[in-house]
Design a protein around this motif. Sequence first.
Motif, PDB file in Angstrom:
ATOM      1  N   HIS A 140     -38.299 -12.625 -39.323  1.00  8.10           N
ATOM      2  CA  HIS A 140     -37.556 -12.306 -38.108  1.00  8.10           C
ATOM      3  C   HIS A 140     -36.375 -11.429 -38.483  1.00  8.10           C
ATOM      4  N   GLY A 141     -35.766 -10.893 -37.453  1.00 10.80           N
ATOM      5  CA  GLY A 141     -34.576 -10.101 -37.703  1.00 10.80           C
ATOM      6  C   GLY A 141     -34.920  -8.686 -38.126  1.00 10.80           C
ATOM      7  N   PRO A 142     -33.890  -7.918 -38.428  1.00  8.73           N
ATOM      8  CA  PRO A 142     -34.086  -6.511 -38.758  1.00  8.73           C
ATOM      9  C   PRO A 142     -34.600  -6.357 -40.188  1.00  8.73           C
ATOM     10  N   ALA A 144     -37.356  -6.185 -41.444  1.00 10.38           N
ATOM     11  CA  ALA A 144     -38.473  -7.026 -41.877  1.00 10.38           C
ATOM     12  C   ALA A 144     -39.367  -6.262 -42.851  1.00 10.38           C
ATOM     13  N   GLN A 145     -39.596  -5.013 -42.546  1.00 11.46           N
ATOM     14  CA  GLN A 145     -40.465  -4.211 -43.400  1.00 11.46           C
ATOM     15  C   GLN A 145     -39.865  -4.049 -44.804  1.00 11.46           C
ATOM     16  N   VAL A 146     -38.579  -3.783 -44.842  1.00  8.34           N
ATOM     17  CA  VAL A 146     -37.921  -3.571 -46.134  1.00  8.34           C
ATOM     18  C   VAL A 146     -37.928  -4.847 -46.950  1.00  8.34           C
ATOM     19  N   ARG A 147     -37.655  -5.950 -46.290  1.00 11.64           N
ATOM     20  CA  ARG A 147     -37.618  -7.217 -47.021  1.00 11.64           C
ATOM     21  C   ARG A 147     -38.999  -7.584 -47.538  1.00 11.64           C
ATOM     22  N   ALA A 148     -40.000  -7.369 -46.690  1.00 11.64           N
ATOM     23  CA  ALA A 148     -41.371  -7.651 -47.135  1.00 11.64           C
ATOM     24  C   ALA A 148     -41.729  -6.763 -48.312  1.00 11.64           C
ATOM     25  N   ARG A 149     -41.238  -5.558 -48.267  1.00 13.94           N
ATOM     26  CA  ARG A 149     -41.516  -4.615 -49.344  1.00 13.94           C
ATOM     27  C   ARG A 149     -40.929  -5.092 -50.664  1.00 13.94           C
ATOM     28  N   MET A 150     -39.784  -5.690 -50.580  1.00 12.82           N
ATOM     29  CA  MET A 150     -39.159  -6.167 -51.806  1.00 12.82           C
ATOM     30  C   MET A 150     -39.946  -7.343 -52.385  1.00 12.82           C
ATOM     31  N   ALA A 151     -40.412  -8.201 -51.518  1.00 10.99           N
ATOM     32  CA  ALA A 151     -41.248  -9.306 -51.988  1.00 10.99           C
ATOM     33  C   ALA A 151     -42.542  -8.776 -52.590  1.00 10.99           C
ATOM     34  N   THR A 152     -43.099  -7.765 -51.966  1.00  7.98           N
ATOM     35  CA  THR A 152     -44.303  -7.128 -52.514  1.00  7.98           C
ATOM     36  C   THR A 152     -44.030  -6.570 -53.900  1.00  7.98           C
ATOM     37  N   ALA A 153     -42.848  -5.976 -54.043  1.00  2.00           N
ATOM     38  CA  ALA A 153     -42.476  -5.424 -55.340  1.00  2.00           C
ATOM     39  C   ALA A 153     -42.464  -6.510 -56.412  1.00  2.00           C
ATOM     40  N   VAL A 154     -41.960  -7.668 -56.074  1.00  5.91           N
ATOM     41  CA  VAL A 154     -41.934  -8.759 -57.048  1.00  5.91           C
ATOM     42  C   VAL A 154     -43.360  -9.159 -57.418  1.00  5.91           C
ATOM     43  N   PHE A 155     -44.212  -9.236 -56.411  1.00  2.00           N
ATOM     44  CA  PHE A 155     -45.618  -9.530 -56.681  1.00  2.00           C
ATOM     45  C   PHE A 155     -46.201  -8.539 -57.683  1.00  2.00           C
ATOM     46  N   LEU A 156     -46.054  -7.272 -57.379  1.00  2.00           N
ATOM     47  CA  LEU A 156     -46.613  -6.255 -58.265  1.00  2.00           C
ATOM     48  C   LEU A 156     -45.988  -6.344 -59.645  1.00  2.00           C
ATOM     49  N   GLY A 157     -44.695  -6.591 -59.683  1.00  2.00           N
ATOM     50  CA  GLY A 157     -43.996  -6.625 -60.960  1.00  2.00           C
ATOM     51  C   GLY A 157     -44.436  -7.785 -61.828  1.00  2.00           C
ATOM     52  N   ILE A 158     -44.662  -8.925 -61.224  1.00  2.00           N
ATOM     53  CA  ILE A 158     -45.139 -10.077 -61.993  1.00  2.00           C
ATOM     54  C   ILE A 158     -46.462  -9.749 -62.666  1.00  2.00           C
ATOM     55  N   GLY A 159     -47.362  -9.158 -61.900  1.00  2.00           N
ATOM     56  CA  GLY A 159     -48.645  -8.790 -62.480  1.00  2.00           C
ATOM     57  C   GLY A 159     -48.511  -7.743 -63.559  1.00  2.00           C
TER      58      GLY A 159
END
Lengths: 188, 188
Positions: A140-142, A144-159
């Motif tokens: 929720h909130g503003p 959202a796309q950027v925050r999701a992107r950062m979480a995605t980055a962590v996913f990719l980085g872990i791998g």
Amino acid sequence: MDAQATEAGARPRDREATRERILQAARTLFGEQGYETVTVRMIAAAADANVALVGRYFGSKAGLFAAVLQGEPTLSKLFEDGADALPRRLAEYAAERMRRPPDNPILRALERSAAHPEVRSLARERLITAVLNPIAEQLHGPDAQVRARMATAVFLGIGATRRRLGPQDPTPADVDRLTAVFEACLAG
Amino acid sequence: MDAQATEAGARPRDREATRERILQAARTLFGEQGYETVTVRMIAAAADANVALVGRYFGSKAGLFAAVLQGEPTLSKLFEDGADALPRRLAEYAAERMRRPPDNPILRALERSAAHPEVRSLARERLITAVLNPIAEQLHGPDAQVRARMATAVFLGIGATRRRLGPQDPTPADVDRLTAVFEACLAG
DNA sequence: ACGGCTAGTAAACAGGCGTATACTCCGTTG
DNA sequence: CAACGGAGTATACGCCTGTTTACTAGCCGT
């Protein structure tokens, strides 16, 4: 010594079954080694099928890769229980990714950047629809796309890190840390 | 139409200068496109030199890559001011990596996994000495290595995401978020 | 039982790769 | 001035890539 002789008897002719063997072999190999490294001959050998059949059934190597992506399930289990414990669920999944590659080859394939432009766009689109957007939808909130992107980055980085530095068994403290990381990523 | 004709006159013969042109071209191209994608012919063309000179001066493509890595400075500026503001400095650097590739090709090259085993180990070692260890040295308490590794993962992930989804201008709020992320990574 | 459809095969194609070889040509030195 | 060493060149080698072609051979309907 021919392709069918590895198993004792001859195999019955079955277009669909062969297609499926190729698809399965591609799933495994692409997931383990990425797009460029894997050759159609490797796939054909693993599927115990002829090289030309790859072209016949999937048009091209890129077409086969697309078929692999399309057949893969999304990570929907991570997202169906609401946004409250989302950081924790993401952290648990990410911790598992520290230990070993995904059973699900989709992320394995997406983790590796495909230099081929055609495949790049496939991987990009899949990353968006299978990871980024599902996370963003929970927020929720503003931003959202950027925050999701950062979480995605962590996913990719872990791998990426696991592939470069080797697997690592996460401790419970690591899971807590990862939870905090995802909370920081997703915080509005 | 030969290699030297692109510039108006003939170039004076200068071993060191030619070697440097090749090295510089390799720096740029490897940084932009990664190891596998770039061919020695591309490098030679960009350096306006003959293909064989790559082999003569650097032994092999992998040798040239090693020379590129060796010539690159580390990220030492990030680490020389003590551990207090380390998360913030890492966040600012990472935010810059959301916007655009590193000026310093070392991370650009390392971001891309090299399938060639020889280059893989080069990249691995460089990642450890240039990123992981400097971070770990700043940390106190147990699990320093693990915590540094998680921060490294975020670094790699930011780059991987930018490459896949395109650059993104980070807002001040994003820098704050990244700071919190690195704090979570590094928290004892 | 026997054509015909088609799954499957083997081989070749065209092109790109990294690398190695033989050569030319220039600047310097004896 | 002639000869030599080395920078730079052109080209070929061997291998591997994805793809395609011409072919073989098994299943199925009649």
